[in-house]
Scaffold this active site. Structure first.
Site, mmCIF file in Angstrom:
data_model
loop_
_atom_site.group_PDB
_atom_site.id
_atom_site.type_symbol
_atom_site.label_atom_id
_atom_site.label_comp_id
_atom_site.label_asym_id
_atom_site.label_seq_id
_atom_site.Cartn_x
_atom_site.Cartn_y
_atom_site.Cartn_z
ATOM 1 N N LEU A 19 0.817 -1.218 0.000
ATOM 2 C CA LEU A 19 0.000 0.000 0.000
ATOM 3 C C LEU A 19 0.851 1.268 0.000
ATOM 4 O O LEU A 19 0.543 2.224 -0.714
ATOM 5 C CB LEU A 19 -0.925 -0.007 1.225
ATOM 6 C CG LEU A 19 -2.112 -0.978 1.118
ATOM 7 C CD1 LEU A 19 -2.651 -1.333 2.495
ATOM 8 C CD2 LEU A 19 -3.219 -0.375 0.261
ATOM 9 N N ASP A 38 11.317 3.226 3.934
ATOM 10 C CA ASP A 38 11.109 1.798 4.211
ATOM 11 C C ASP A 38 12.389 1.218 4.795
ATOM 12 O O ASP A 38 13.469 1.378 4.243
ATOM 13 C CB ASP A 38 10.708 1.015 2.956
ATOM 14 C CG ASP A 38 9.899 -0.235 3.313
ATOM 15 O OD1 ASP A 38 8.713 -0.282 2.954
ATOM 16 O OD2 ASP A 38 10.452 -1.136 3.984
ATOM 17 N N ASP A 73 14.218 3.258 10.633
ATOM 18 C CA ASP A 73 13.139 2.601 11.385
ATOM 19 C C ASP A 73 12.266 3.692 12.003
ATOM 20 O O ASP A 73 12.710 4.414 12.899
ATOM 21 C CB ASP A 73 13.768 1.725 12.471
ATOM 22 C CG ASP A 73 12.737 0.999 13.309
ATOM 23 O OD1 ASP A 73 11.527 1.307 13.201
ATOM 24 O OD2 ASP A 73 13.141 0.123 14.104
ATOM 25 N N ILE A 74 11.007 3.776 11.569
ATOM 26 C CA ILE A 74 10.138 4.863 12.032
ATOM 27 C C ILE A 74 9.659 4.673 13.474
ATOM 28 O O ILE A 74 9.057 5.579 14.034
ATOM 29 C CB ILE A 74 8.924 5.070 11.088
ATOM 30 C CG1 ILE A 74 8.257 3.755 10.707
ATOM 31 C CG2 ILE A 74 9.362 5.800 9.833
ATOM 32 C CD1 ILE A 74 7.377 3.130 11.685
ATOM 33 N N ASN A 100 2.089 4.505 7.519
ATOM 34 C CA ASN A 100 1.613 3.283 6.870
ATOM 35 C C ASN A 100 2.414 2.040 7.270
ATOM 36 O O ASN A 100 1.879 0.932 7.248
ATOM 37 C CB ASN A 100 1.683 3.507 5.344
ATOM 38 C CG ASN A 100 1.578 2.232 4.557
ATOM 39 O OD1 ASN A 100 0.492 1.713 4.328
ATOM 40 N ND2 ASN A 100 2.725 1.687 4.130
ATOM 41 N N TYR A 171 -2.513 -7.047 16.923
ATOM 42 C CA TYR A 171 -2.709 -6.144 15.776
ATOM 43 C C TYR A 171 -4.007 -5.343 15.933
ATOM 44 O O TYR A 171 -4.031 -4.131 15.686
ATOM 45 C CB TYR A 171 -2.746 -7.009 14.518
ATOM 46 C CG TYR A 171 -2.875 -6.278 13.212
ATOM 47 C CD1 TYR A 171 -1.821 -5.533 12.686
ATOM 48 C CD2 TYR A 171 -4.053 -6.365 12.473
ATOM 49 C CE1 TYR A 171 -1.944 -4.884 11.463
ATOM 50 C CE2 TYR A 171 -4.181 -5.726 11.252
ATOM 51 C CZ TYR A 171 -3.130 -4.981 10.746
ATOM 52 O OH TYR A 171 -3.254 -4.342 9.538
ATOM 53 N N LYS A 175 -4.168 -1.334 16.133
ATOM 54 C CA LYS A 175 -4.887 -0.580 15.102
ATOM 55 C C LYS A 175 -6.064 0.207 15.694
ATOM 56 O O LYS A 175 -6.423 1.270 15.164
ATOM 57 C CB LYS A 175 -5.362 -1.520 13.997
ATOM 58 C CG LYS A 175 -4.224 -2.068 13.121
ATOM 59 C CD LYS A 175 -3.437 -0.945 12.458
ATOM 60 C CE LYS A 175 -2.633 -1.426 11.263
ATOM 61 N NZ LYS A 175 -1.791 -0.349 10.696
ATOM 62 N N THR A 205 -1.614 -7.534 -0.665
ATOM 63 C CA THR A 205 -0.184 -7.256 -0.565
ATOM 64 C C THR A 205 0.441 -8.526 -0.015
ATOM 65 O O THR A 205 -0.267 -9.503 0.240
ATOM 66 C CB THR A 205 0.089 -6.100 0.419
ATOM 67 O OG1 THR A 205 -0.313 -6.532 1.732
ATOM 68 C CG2 THR A 205 -0.711 -4.846 0.049
HETATM 69 N N1 LIG Z 1 -3.087 -5.100 3.012
HETATM 70 C C1 LIG Z 1 -4.229 -4.954 3.667
HETATM 71 O O1 LIG Z 1 -5.301 -5.459 3.263
HETATM 72 C C2 LIG Z 1 -4.263 -4.144 4.928
HETATM 73 C C3 LIG Z 1 -5.467 -4.123 5.669
HETATM 74 C C4 LIG Z 1 -5.551 -3.333 6.807
HETATM 75 C C5 LIG Z 1 -4.438 -2.579 7.187
HETATM 76 N N2 LIG Z 1 -3.265 -2.653 6.476
HETATM 77 C C6 LIG Z 1 -2.146 -1.849 6.937
HETATM 78 O O2 LIG Z 1 -1.593 -1.143 5.826
HETATM 79 C C7 LIG Z 1 -0.199 -0.899 6.069
HETATM 80 C C8 LIG Z 1 0.623 -1.386 4.880
HETATM 81 O O3 LIG Z 1 0.495 -2.795 4.792
HETATM 82 P P1 LIG Z 1 0.806 -3.635 3.474
HETATM 83 O O4 LIG Z 1 -0.318 -4.590 3.317
HETATM 84 O O5 LIG Z 1 1.149 -2.721 2.362
HETATM 85 O O6 LIG Z 1 2.092 -4.481 3.970
HETATM 86 P P2 LIG Z 1 3.552 -4.693 3.327
HETATM 87 O O7 LIG Z 1 4.227 -5.712 4.173
HETATM 88 O O8 LIG Z 1 3.427 -4.942 1.862
HETATM 89 O O9 LIG Z 1 4.262 -3.265 3.500
HETATM 90 C C9 LIG Z 1 4.650 -2.759 4.754
HETATM 91 C C10 LIG Z 1 6.008 -2.114 4.610
HETATM 92 O O10 LIG Z 1 6.375 -1.517 5.860
HETATM 93 C C11 LIG Z 1 7.788 -1.669 6.014
HETATM 94 N N3 LIG Z 1 8.150 -1.538 7.442
HETATM 95 C C12 LIG Z 1 7.860 -2.417 8.437
HETATM 96 N N4 LIG Z 1 8.369 -1.983 9.587
HETATM 97 C C13 LIG Z 1 8.984 -0.789 9.342
HETATM 98 C C14 LIG Z 1 9.677 0.154 10.138
HETATM 99 N N5 LIG Z 1 9.849 -0.052 11.451
HETATM 100 N N6 LIG Z 1 10.167 1.267 9.548
HETATM 101 C C15 LIG Z 1 9.994 1.475 8.224
HETATM 102 N N7 LIG Z 1 9.364 0.599 7.408
HETATM 103 C C16 LIG Z 1 8.850 -0.519 7.956
HETATM 104 C C17 LIG Z 1 8.081 -3.056 5.449
HETATM 105 O O11 LIG Z 1 9.454 -3.201 5.085
HETATM 106 C C18 LIG Z 1 7.120 -3.105 4.247
HETATM 107 O O12 LIG Z 1 7.761 -2.723 3.036
HETATM 108 C C19 LIG Z 1 0.129 -1.608 7.384
HETATM 109 O O13 LIG Z 1 0.064 -0.678 8.448
HETATM 110 C C20 LIG Z 1 -0.985 -2.627 7.505
HETATM 111 O O14 LIG Z 1 -1.188 -3.028 8.840
HETATM 112 C C21 LIG Z 1 -3.163 -3.422 5.367
#
Ligand SMILES: NC(=O)c1ccc[n+]([C@@H]2O[C@H](COP(=O)([O-])OP(=O)(O)OC[C@H]3O[C@@H](n4cnc5c(N)ncnc54)[C@H](O)[C@@H]3O)[C@@H](O)[C@H]2O)c1
Length: 301
Positions: A19, A38, A73-74, A100, A171, A175, A205
């Protein structure tokens, strides 16, 4: 590039994949300068060898946009502070922060280790709070200097945080906490020209590829309803000046659907004017519950 975010500088955390990557590309396509953060970690937060932020920056530049990578690391003060500093030193301003980044450590609660609890709280809650705090310090200083910001924050919650999700106690709690943080930040930062909203996205994803393996596209429509790119247009609008007046709200976004989530509100209530006995309190609670709406079902229940 021209578009609804022309002249704005946007930071997106966890933008190397999924995302966040889609958001970063979409902001750049609307004219924003983007800081692509990232850390490059695995699905469970464990260190990973690749450098996905640099790849997304290359994609943005190849498409004629402007971006810079940040690999910190955020969820650390150092990482969050250097992220905001990167925006200010590279582009001279910060207008929008999209929180995100995150990962999962799913277990049923009885099997959930303390480490898995802490890691998920850390990346989502602290990982939202620290960049938010640092960005807000900059915006407050700008406001005090007479340059009122048109600033935007988009936080990332989840349906798991809004309704609960079996096997995701850590989680879901994190959230849900992000929604509380969003409400407080929207109220505290309004005076500095900062609007703060949250999304609860759903997209395919690496985090959800098993759950959303099927595309759910209408046969023959060619529309991939679970593509992460479907979530980004609302995020870009929330992150633009055009979303003026929208703050402290939560939107579910999936495929072609946008839903305003209506959260906790005062429901049926009775005041006796003095202390209840436990028996009376129980009888009254049952009566009030008959008048109250039915809560949404917990995912997976
Ligand atoms: N995919 C879904 O359907 C969905 C649903 C609800 C919520 N979300 C939320 O959306 C967000 C993005 O998820 P996604 O599905 O794209 O996952 P993803 O794993 O594809 O991407 C998440 C990214 O965050 C990076 N990351 C993790 N920890 C980090 C840190 N400490 N510092 C910097 N970067 C870091 C990872 O390297 C990764 O590239 C997340 O917060 C997730 O919980 C996703």
């Amino acid at each position: 590039m021209s578009g609804i975010c022309e002249g704005r500088t946007v930071v997106v955390t966890g933008a190397g994949r999924g995302l966040g990557r889609a958001h970063a590309l979409a902001f750049a396509a609307e004219g924003a300068h983007v800081v692509v953060n990232d850390l490059g970690v695995g699905l469970d937060g464990a260190p990973d060898a690749d450098s996905p932020a640099a790849q997304v920056v290359a994609e943005i530049r190849a498409a004629g946009g402007e971006a810079v990578a940040h690999g910190g690391d955020i969820a650390t003060t150092e990482g969050a502070n250097s992220l905001i500093t990167t925006a200010l030193e590279t582009y001279g301003r910060l207008d929008t922060l999209v929180n995100n980044a995150g990962f999962l450590r799913d277990r049923m609660l009885v099997n959930l280790d303390e480490d898995d609890w802490d890691a998920v709280m850390r990346v989502h809650l602290k990982g939202h709070f620290l960049p938010l705090k640092q960005a807000a310090a900059y915006w407050r200083a700008e406001a005090k200097a007479g340059r009122m910001p048109v600033a935007r924050v988009v936080n990332t919650s989840s349906g798991a945080g809004l309704l609960g999700s079996v096997g995701q106690g850590n989680y879901s709690a994190a959230k849900a906490g992000i929604v509380g943080l969003t409400l407080v930040a929207a109220a505290e930062f309004a005076r500095y020209g900062v609007q703060v909203n949250a999304i609860a996205p759903a997209a395919r994803t690496r985090m959800t590829e098993q759950a959303f393996a099927q595309t759910m596209a209408a046969p023959g429509s060619g529309f991939d309803a679970m593509a992460p790119e479907n979530v980004s247009p609302l995020v870009v609008w929330l992150g633009s000046a055009g979303s003026e007046g929208v703050s402290g709200r939560v939107f579910e976004v999936e495929g072609g659907r946008i839903t305003v989530m209506e959260g906790w509100r005062v429901g049926p209530s009775t005041d006796k004017g003095e202390r209840w006995t436990p028996k009376e309190a129980g009888e009254t609670a049952r009566k009030l519950l008959e008048e109250a709406g039915t809560p949404g079902q917990v995912y997976g229940a």
